[in-house]
Motif scaffolding. Structure first.
Motif, PDB file in Angstrom:
ATOM      1  N   ASN A 152     -44.730  44.456  21.010  1.00  0.00           N
ATOM      2  CA  ASN A 152     -45.988  44.673  21.732  1.00  0.00           C
ATOM      3  C   ASN A 152     -47.028  43.626  21.318  1.00  0.00           C
ATOM      4  O   ASN A 152     -47.732  43.077  22.177  1.00  0.00           O
TER       5      ASN A 152
ATOM      6  N   TYR B 177     -48.661  41.237  24.055  1.00  0.00           N
ATOM      7  CA  TYR B 177     -50.022  41.598  24.441  1.00  0.00           C
ATOM      8  C   TYR B 177     -51.071  41.217  23.396  1.00  0.00           C
ATOM      9  O   TYR B 177     -52.241  41.546  23.561  1.00  0.00           O
TER      10      TYR B 177
ATOM     11  N   HIS C 224     -51.114  52.752  24.016  1.00  0.00           N
ATOM     12  CA  HIS C 224     -51.368  51.319  23.973  1.00  0.00           C
ATOM     13  C   HIS C 224     -52.845  50.997  24.032  1.00  0.00           C
ATOM     14  O   HIS C 224     -53.671  51.871  24.290  1.00  0.00           O
TER      15      HIS C 224
ATOM     16  N   ARG D 186     -55.080  48.609  26.288  1.00  0.00           N
ATOM     17  CA  ARG D 186     -55.034  47.797  27.513  1.00  0.00           C
ATOM     18  C   ARG D 186     -55.637  46.422  27.245  1.00  0.00           C
ATOM     19  O   ARG D 186     -56.714  46.309  26.633  1.00  0.00           O
ATOM     20  N   VAL D 187     -54.959  45.383  27.699  1.00  0.00           N
ATOM     21  CA  VAL D 187     -55.466  44.025  27.578  1.00  0.00           C
ATOM     22  C   VAL D 187     -56.781  43.938  28.356  1.00  0.00           C
ATOM     23  O   VAL D 187     -56.852  44.338  29.514  1.00  0.00           O
TER      24      VAL D 187
ATOM     25  N   ASP E 147     -48.111  43.949  35.175  1.00  0.00           N
ATOM     26  CA  ASP E 147     -47.597  44.979  34.263  1.00  0.00           C
ATOM     27  C   ASP E 147     -46.084  45.130  34.417  1.00  0.00           C
ATOM     28  O   ASP E 147     -45.360  45.187  33.427  1.00  0.00           O
TER      29      ASP E 147
ATOM     30  N   LEU F 111     -44.219  42.107  32.948  1.00  0.00           N
ATOM     31  CA  LEU F 111     -44.267  42.132  31.484  1.00  0.00           C
ATOM     32  C   LEU F 111     -43.357  43.213  30.910  1.00  0.00           C
ATOM     33  O   LEU F 111     -42.722  43.007  29.872  1.00  0.00           O
TER      34      LEU F 111
END
Length: 120
Positions: A25, A29, A51, A53-54, A72, A75
């Motif tokens: 991860n 990211y 997670h 979020r970017v 998304d 990725l």
């Protein structure tokens, strides 16, 4: 209370899988997960993760929802390929399939790693 070697092995496996998942991860990211839980069932491992979020995706998702949805999805495909290889390397076991889904609104994800044999 004495732990059996099987309980220790499962705990070690869960820790190793959690570390691998977080590392992949971070690679994809540039951030780790907020939290995760790893469960082991027969021939599969299930990873529940929260997670982060970017930020760029958050900004884009308001006006370019389709774009971030496609990004998304792309990725996730690459993530699964990388995770499968590393899990096989770490465990020495053959992975049949990696299934993953992610909800950008809640930032929850679930990942299922299915092996070709019973884990322990």
């Amino acid at each position: 209370m004495n732990e059996t070697s099987s309980e220790i092995e499962i705990r070690t496996l869960k820790r190793d899988i959690a570390q691998v998942y977080n590392r992949v991860n971070q690679e994809f990211y540039a951030t780790g997960v907020r939290s995760q839980r790893v469960d082991v069932y027969d021939d599969r491992i299930i990873i529940f993760a929260k997670h982060k979020r970017v930020t760029a995706f958050k900004a884009l998702s308001k006006n370019f929802w389709e774009l971030t949805t496609y990004a998304d999805a792309a990725l996730i495909v690459e993530f699964k390929i990388k995770l499968k290889k590393i899990v096989e390397d770490v465990t020495g076991m053959k992975v049949i399939s990696v299934l993953k889904d992610y909800d950008p609104e809640s930032e929850d994800a679930v990942c299922v790693v299915i092996f070709d044999e019973k884990i322990l």
